[in-house]
Design an enzyme around this catalytic site. Structure first.
Site, PDB file in Angstrom:
ATOM      1  N   LYS A  93      33.859  36.284  37.859  1.00 61.06           N
ATOM      2  CA  LYS A  93      34.281  34.940  38.259  1.00 61.06           C
ATOM      3  C   LYS A  93      35.777  34.695  38.068  1.00 61.06           C
ATOM      4  O   LYS A  93      36.388  33.909  38.779  1.00 61.06           O
ATOM      5  CB  LYS A  93      33.474  33.889  37.498  1.00 61.06           C
ATOM      6  CG  LYS A  93      32.037  33.799  37.996  1.00 61.06           C
ATOM      7  CD  LYS A  93      31.386  32.493  37.596  1.00 61.06           C
ATOM      8  CE  LYS A  93      30.051  32.316  38.298  1.00 61.06           C
ATOM      9  NZ  LYS A  93      29.020  33.205  37.748  1.00 61.06           N
ATOM     10  N   GLU A 115      32.679  22.123  38.646  1.00 57.01           N
ATOM     11  CA  GLU A 115      31.333  21.884  38.142  1.00 57.01           C
ATOM     12  C   GLU A 115      30.774  23.230  37.727  1.00 57.01           C
ATOM     13  O   GLU A 115      31.228  24.272  38.199  1.00 57.01           O
ATOM     14  CB  GLU A 115      30.429  21.244  39.195  1.00 57.01           C
ATOM     15  CG  GLU A 115      29.833  22.217  40.191  1.00 57.01           C
ATOM     16  CD  GLU A 115      30.654  22.341  41.470  1.00 57.01           C
ATOM     17  OE1 GLU A 115      31.338  21.370  41.822  1.00 57.01           O
ATOM     18  OE2 GLU A 115      30.594  23.418  42.082  1.00 57.01           O
ATOM     19  N   SER A 379      27.991  42.750  38.048  1.00 51.80           N
ATOM     20  CA  SER A 379      28.837  41.556  38.087  1.00 51.80           C
ATOM     21  C   SER A 379      29.241  41.025  36.715  1.00 51.80           C
ATOM     22  O   SER A 379      30.281  40.388  36.586  1.00 51.80           O
ATOM     23  CB  SER A 379      28.136  40.458  38.888  1.00 51.80           C
ATOM     24  OG  SER A 379      26.851  40.210  38.345  1.00 51.80           O
TER      25      SER A 379
HETATM   26  C1  LIG Z   1      27.823  33.417  38.339  1.00 52.67           C
HETATM   27  C2  LIG Z   1      27.352  34.812  38.301  1.00 52.67           C
HETATM   28  C3  LIG Z   1      26.697  35.418  39.399  1.00 52.67           C
HETATM   29  C4  LIG Z   1      26.323  34.651  40.635  1.00 52.67           C
HETATM   30  O1  LIG Z   1      27.374  34.132  41.365  1.00 52.67           O
HETATM   31  P1  LIG Z   1      27.828  34.759  42.778  1.00 52.67           P
HETATM   32  O2  LIG Z   1      28.778  33.769  43.305  1.00 52.67           O
HETATM   33  O3  LIG Z   1      26.594  34.926  43.605  1.00 52.67           O
HETATM   34  O4  LIG Z   1      28.444  36.058  42.475  1.00 52.67           O
HETATM   35  C5  LIG Z   1      26.360  36.752  39.312  1.00 52.67           C
HETATM   36  N1  LIG Z   1      26.624  37.479  38.205  1.00 52.67           N
HETATM   37  C6  LIG Z   1      27.224  36.938  37.120  1.00 52.67           C
HETATM   38  C7  LIG Z   1      27.469  37.803  35.935  1.00 52.67           C
HETATM   39  C8  LIG Z   1      27.615  35.601  37.138  1.00 52.67           C
HETATM   40  O5  LIG Z   1      28.210  35.060  36.056  1.00 52.67           O
END
Ligand SMILES: *Cc1c(COP(=O)(O)O)cnc(C)c1O
Length: 396
Positions: A93, A115, A379
């Site tokens: 993020k 938000e 992610s």
């Molecule tokens: C917020 C988050 C997501 C989901 O958000 P996307 O906008 O779909 O990427 C996925 N993985 C992690 C670790 C997150 O914090």
């Protein structure tokens, strides 16, 4: 700027039939100013230099492209993890919040609003506001503030003001309504959106800031003497990590793009967040996209064990790309994701975020040819999910 039809919307912000900017007239000047500033500033050498310097020295990029040899052995393909879990603050993020905070500063903004649902985007926003010395207000559902207390404390320690949204179900969509209301009252504030959702130009802008993920994957494959991946797999809440991981591969027909959604307790359970399967076109958060709704057009309450995937919509670029068949969507249940998180911890010594565990859980569902190159976008890291994991695995 890349101009693939998959990632570049038309003049009005549409990807095929999805996207646009469905906003109150009062916000039109603010959105126009944002669009003009994004176009004139974010592709300049000056912007790129500052953005890339912060990604390198503050975020810790490039993140490794790790050959997961124990997974490779188990699944019979060359499986690589893109290690977004190693970014500062623990997930992808921050790539986006760094980009937008530089834009906000360039626009002369002094107050940032956001938000957050689980608090991850709130923390990433509070972080860059601290870095830039900007005022930060984060709206969060009152119920989410209770459920995600550690992230509330992080935001406060970073100097942000966390304001509870006390209407409706007291969760993300109520926090979003509050943030939009704030923006209408104070159109000079900068609204920092955390995924490829919202009115044009947010989806395009967030995808662009996250595209560094696939840019690095391309370079890292080349360094290893490999050309292109056969499959790229990413989880999708709103879709920002998937957009970043897919970005530079959309026009390569040999690369399959696989978006993994949360099936929650099952597609037919009524407790799910598998938007591309269960959703239908409608307007959510300022754009026309696929969303889960009842027959009266009321937005359904989504469910996933993973807070980051617990969203009733999907970014318009993904809605389009899945509808046209360029991206394949899969869904994974809470139980499958938990199993995958344990498998990754035990096989590779990496505890993934629950969201990322959904992407990993796609592996047993897919056919692989030997020597296929498969990228899983990891992610985020699992520290924030330890309570859930402990509860789920207490009888191990
Ligand atoms: C917020 C988050 C997501 C989901 O958000 P996307 O906008 O779909 O990427 C996925 N993985 C992690 C670790 C997150 O914090």
């Amino acid at each position: 700027m890349k101009t693939s039809k998959h990632i570049t919307p038309d003049e009005l912000g549409f990807y095929g039939e999805f996207g646009g900017a469905y906003i109150p007239e009062l916000l039109r000047p603010a959105i126009d100013e944002l669009l003009t500033s994004f176009r004139s500033f974010c592709f300049t050498d000056a912007f790129r230099a500052e953005y890339l310097d912060l990604l390198k020295n503050y975020v810790g990029r490039p993140t490794p492209l790790y050959f997961a040899k124990n997974y490779a052995q188990k699944y019979g393909a060359k499986i690589y993890f893109k290690r977004e879990d190693l970014c500062h603050t623990g997930a992808h993020k921050i790539n986006n919040t760094i980009g937008q905070i530089l834009l906000a500063k360039h626009m002369g903004k002094t107050e940032i609003i956001a938000e957050t649902g689980a608090g991850q985007h709130g923390v990433a926003t509070a972080t860059v506001c601290a870095l830039m010395g900007l005022k930060c207000i984060v709206y969060m559902g009152e119920k989410d503030m209770e459920r995600q207390a550690p992230n509330v404390q992080r935001m406060q320690m970073l100097g942000a003001e966390v304001r509870p949204a006390t209407c409706g179900s007291k969760t993300l969509k109520d926090a979003t309504n509050e943030a939009i209301r704030h923006w209408i009252n104070f159109p000079d504030s900068y609204y920092l959106i955390g995924s490829v959702v919202g009115p044009h130009p947010y989806p395009q802008m967030v995808a662009y800031f996250q595209s560094v993920i696939s840019e690095e994957i391309q370079n890292q494959l080349h360094e290893n003497g490999l050309k292109i991946p056969h499959k790229v797999i990413a989880c999708v809440g709103g879709g920002s990590n998937a957009a970043g991981a897919f970005y530079h591969f959309y026009d390569l027909e040999e690369t399959a793009l696989i978006a993994v959604e949360a099936a929650g307790e099952g597609l037919k359970s009524g407790k799910s967040a598998a938007t591309s399967i269960l959703g239908s076109p409608g307007v959510l958060h300022g754009s026309l996209t696929l969303l889960m709704q009842d027959s009266n057009g009321q937005v359904a309450e989504p469910h996933s064990i993973s807070a980051g995937l617990d969203y009733p919509g999907i970014g318009p670029m993904h809605a389009n790309s899945i509808s046209t068949g360029r991206t394949t969507s899969l869904s994974v249940t809470d139980q499958e994701a938990l199993h995958a998180a344990l498998e990754c911890s035990r096989l590779e010594g990496i505890i993934p975020a629950l969201e990322s565990a959904h992407a990993l859980a796609a592996l047993p569902k897919l056919p692989f040819l030997k020597d296929e190159i498969v990228i899983v976008n990891l992610s985020g890291r699992g520290d924030k999910d330890m309570n859930t994991y402990q509860e789920a695995f207490k009888n191990l």
